[in-house]
Write a protein that holds these residues in place. Structure first.
Motif, PDB file in Angstrom:
ATOM      1  N   GLN A 375       0.940  -1.746  -0.115  1.00  0.00           N
ATOM      2  CA  GLN A 375       0.489   0.209  -0.027  1.00  0.00           C
ATOM      3  C   GLN A 375       0.773   1.094   0.280  1.00  0.00           C
ATOM      4  OE1 GLN A 375      -2.753   0.528   3.247  1.00  0.00           O
ATOM      5  NE2 GLN A 375      -3.613   2.104   2.453  1.00  0.00           N
ATOM      6  N   GLU A 456      -4.280  -1.749  -2.049  1.00  0.00           N
ATOM      7  CA  GLU A 456      -4.712  -0.730  -1.417  1.00  0.00           C
ATOM      8  C   GLU A 456      -3.685   0.105  -3.036  1.00  0.00           C
ATOM      9  OE1 GLU A 456      -7.115   1.101  -0.599  1.00  0.00           O
ATOM     10  OE2 GLU A 456      -7.714   0.221   0.639  1.00  0.00           O
ATOM     11  N   THR A 459      -4.494   4.198  -3.475  1.00  0.00           N
ATOM     12  CA  THR A 459      -5.040   4.891  -2.393  1.00  0.00           C
ATOM     13  C   THR A 459      -4.297   6.491  -2.669  1.00  0.00           C
ATOM     14  OG1 THR A 459      -5.456   3.076  -0.830  1.00  0.00           O
ATOM     15  CG2 THR A 459      -4.908   5.235   0.314  1.00  0.00           C
ATOM     16  N   THR A 488      -8.863  -3.160  -1.160  1.00  0.00           N
ATOM     17  CA  THR A 488      -9.264  -1.447  -1.489  1.00  0.00           C
ATOM     18  C   THR A 488     -10.618  -0.910  -1.115  1.00  0.00           C
ATOM     19  OG1 THR A 488      -9.612  -0.440  -2.926  1.00  0.00           O
ATOM     20  CG2 THR A 488     -10.435  -2.087  -3.776  1.00  0.00           C
ATOM     21  N   ASP A 490     -11.610   1.415  -2.720  1.00  0.00           N
ATOM     22  CA  ASP A 490     -11.822   2.665  -4.095  1.00  0.00           C
ATOM     23  C   ASP A 490     -12.992   1.652  -4.753  1.00  0.00           C
ATOM     24  OD1 ASP A 490     -12.204   3.896  -5.864  1.00  0.00           O
ATOM     25  OD2 ASP A 490      -9.969   3.996  -6.290  1.00  0.00           O
TER      26      ASP A 490
END
Length: 557
Positions: A375, A456, A459, A488, A490
């Motif tokens: 991430q 992620e 992000t 995620t 998102d």
């Protein structure tokens, strides 16, 4: 409507800022106005000057910064040249700033109630008791349960969403006329983000205040703002009503941002052919069964079941999205898959081999086929190594590769992730966030893995960089045929990348299915709540109606 309400509340005229003689302008000829009961969105990529503009409006320039032209007027009165006492009345009293990373903005050694009360007493004549009561009342208004008890809590005892509500309460306690929200929801879960934005806009509408929402997320603008200003390289290149901008941006840069923000239905579904009847029961590449991971709570006999009886599988060439809020256990699952963490129960079978029973040395050979993109790539990249060495490091897993072969492979990988060859000599701190993500992907792909965990990967990236990373992952999967676990929160990225979705909550998978099925006909209330928190720019036409409803009702729709 009275004449006072039609006059601009805040006026910024030809504002320019630089950092010394001979330096380029950091802000150049910025001009806009803000009315009462108006929400203005300011959008731009990293380095556009958004945060500098917010601080300029409070005359809080960073060291070395100076105003070289222009004016800032609040209710027709310039904010330049006023004395220190008047400046203090403006800052936090009439104009309030809400920043991101709430816990970093709060003092760790004082209770949050005391911190809110102090702000009020700095701008209003009241007793400690009156200020404390006002702080508790406002905490209740911003949706904090048991405000009397929470007012006595310290920041570290609060969740990220609750801490952000405290920061909003601190900003609103003086009933400011202008609220500046500078990426105030960055890093929050989607459901918490919507709650915080709903609260912020509702509170501004109730007070008749104007608000400036500074963000890199056009979805936020589409759902909450009346007008939008697009910033690039210290300038406002476009200023328009939100509906008009979503329908037809006038500038190419605004169009590029809007295109990048739109959901791009994944073409991968067509590339991964529906299996023939005889292949319906093909053994998956990855099969996870009843996985368990427990963490003890220090000083107690209690434990946290971070992963609690989780099962799922991933076919060859397939992407499974693992979605859920912070703390749901998503990243812990990924770390168990690549053996950064050892599971406490259940099994992980990869290509018909149970990897949970392998020793570390036995798994080392398997690690070439299972990789992870982290991430926070900057944390995962050794700052002392250039990109060339960082990308080459995983190739040490193959003892048959000589120096020349490693160098060729590094060049191939840098090109594969769409980076210029010259970047091989750069160090992590010299790279943008998007370039760091690409280097992390190149490292993960170095050994030509069959399966990659993407944790992620989009992000906190700028709109266009996020779109570029999504396109890159899609292209790489098509070219290499790899399988992937896409971790995620998102949801726009999920629709652009994943074939199937598994929804996690409190360490458990609560719902799983085909991506389009989950988005169109989710069964679980928790999944529906996550989807309801999605802010797609595609709802532009409907959003114009929502904005008008908000204006008429005086609250956030």
């Amino acid at each position: 409507m009275s004449d006072a309400n039609t006059k601009p509340l805040l006026e910024v005229e030809n504002l320019s800022v630089d950092f010394g003689e001979g330096t380029a302008k950091a802000l150049s000829d910025i001009t806009f106005s803000l009315g009462r009961d108006e929400i203005l969105g300011i959008v731009g990529e990293t380095g556009a000057g958004k945060s500098l503009l917010a601080r300029s409006l409070l005359n809080l320039l960073p060291e070395g910064g100076r105003f070289t032209a222009g004016d800032i007027r609040l209710e027709g009165k310039t904010l330049f040249g006023i004395d220190a006492a008047e400046q203090r009345k403006v800052r936090g009293g009439r104009v309030a700033l809400i920043g991101t990373n709430a816990k970093a903005l709060l003092s760790p050694v004082e209770t949050v109630g005391i911190q809110i009360a102090r702000v009020l007493r700095a701008h209003r004549s009241c007793s400690h008791k009156e200020a404390w009561k006002a702080a508790v009342d406002l905490m209740a208004q911003v949706g904090i349960v048991n405000p009397e008890r929470r007012a006595k809590a310290y920041p570290h005892q609060l969740s990220g969403g609750m801490a952000q509500r405290i920061v909003i309460a601190m900003a609103m306690v003086t009933n400011p006329e202008v609220v500046l929200a500078d990426d105030a929801t960055l890093g929050l879960d989607a459901t918490i983000q919507v709650q915080v934005l709903d609260l912020l806009v509702k509170r501004c509408r109730e007070l008749g205040a104007g608000a400036v929402i500074i963000t890199h997320d056009l979805g936020i603008v589409a759902h909450y703002c009346d007008r939008v200003a697009i910033m690039k390289e210290g300038r406002i290149v476009e200023l328009a009503e939100v509906g008009a901008f979503l329908d037809a941006p006038k500038e190419a840069y605004g169009q590029a941002l809007l295109d990048a923000a739109r959901v791009r239905p994944t073409p991968m579904v067509a590339k991964v052919e529906d299996p023939a009847p005889e292949a319906q029961h093909e053994t998956p590449l990855l099969d996870v069964r009843r996985l368990l991971k427990i963490f003890p709570i220090a000083g107690t006999q209690d434990v946290v079941r971070a992963i609690d009886d989780v099962s799922f599988s991933v076919k060859r060439g397939e992407t499974l999205a693992l979605v859920g809020e912070s703390g749901s256990g998503k990243t812990t699952v990924g770390q168990c898959l690549v053996r950064l963490l050892d599971s406490d129960g259940g099994g992980i079978t990869f290509d018909n081999v149970d990897v949970t029973t392998m020793s570390s040395s036995e798994f080392r050979a398997m690690r070439r086929r299972i990789q992870m993109v982290f991430q926070e790539p900057y944390v995962a990249l050794n700052p002392r190594w250039p990109v060339r060495a960082l990308v080459a490091e995983p190739l040490r897993l193959d003892p048959t590769l000589g120096r020349d072969a490693v160098e060729r492979r590094v060049r191939e990988l840098v090109d594969l992730v769409r980076l210029p060859a010259s970047i091989a000599d750069a160090y992590p701190h010299q790279l943008t966030a998007g370039e760091q993500k690409r280097v992390g992907i190149a490292r993960a792909l170095a050994t030509r893995p069959d399966f990659v965990v993407f944790d992620e990967p989009t992000t906190a990236l700028d709109i266009r960089v996020r779109a570029q990373i999504i396109d890159l992952v899609r292209d790489l999967q098509s070219e290499m045929g790899m399988s992937a676990l896409f971790i995620t929160h998102d949801l726009n990225s999920v629709r652009s990348l994943a074939h199937r979705v598994a929804v996690m909550r409190h360490g458990k998978i609560v719902e799983e299915g085909e991506t389009e099925t989950i988005f169109s006909a989710a069964r679980e209330d928790y999944t529906k709540a996550l989807l309801a928190a999605e802010l797609p720019v595609e709802q532009g036409a409907a959003q114009r109606d929502r904005a008008e409803m908000r204006r008429m009702a005086g609250v956030a729709a």
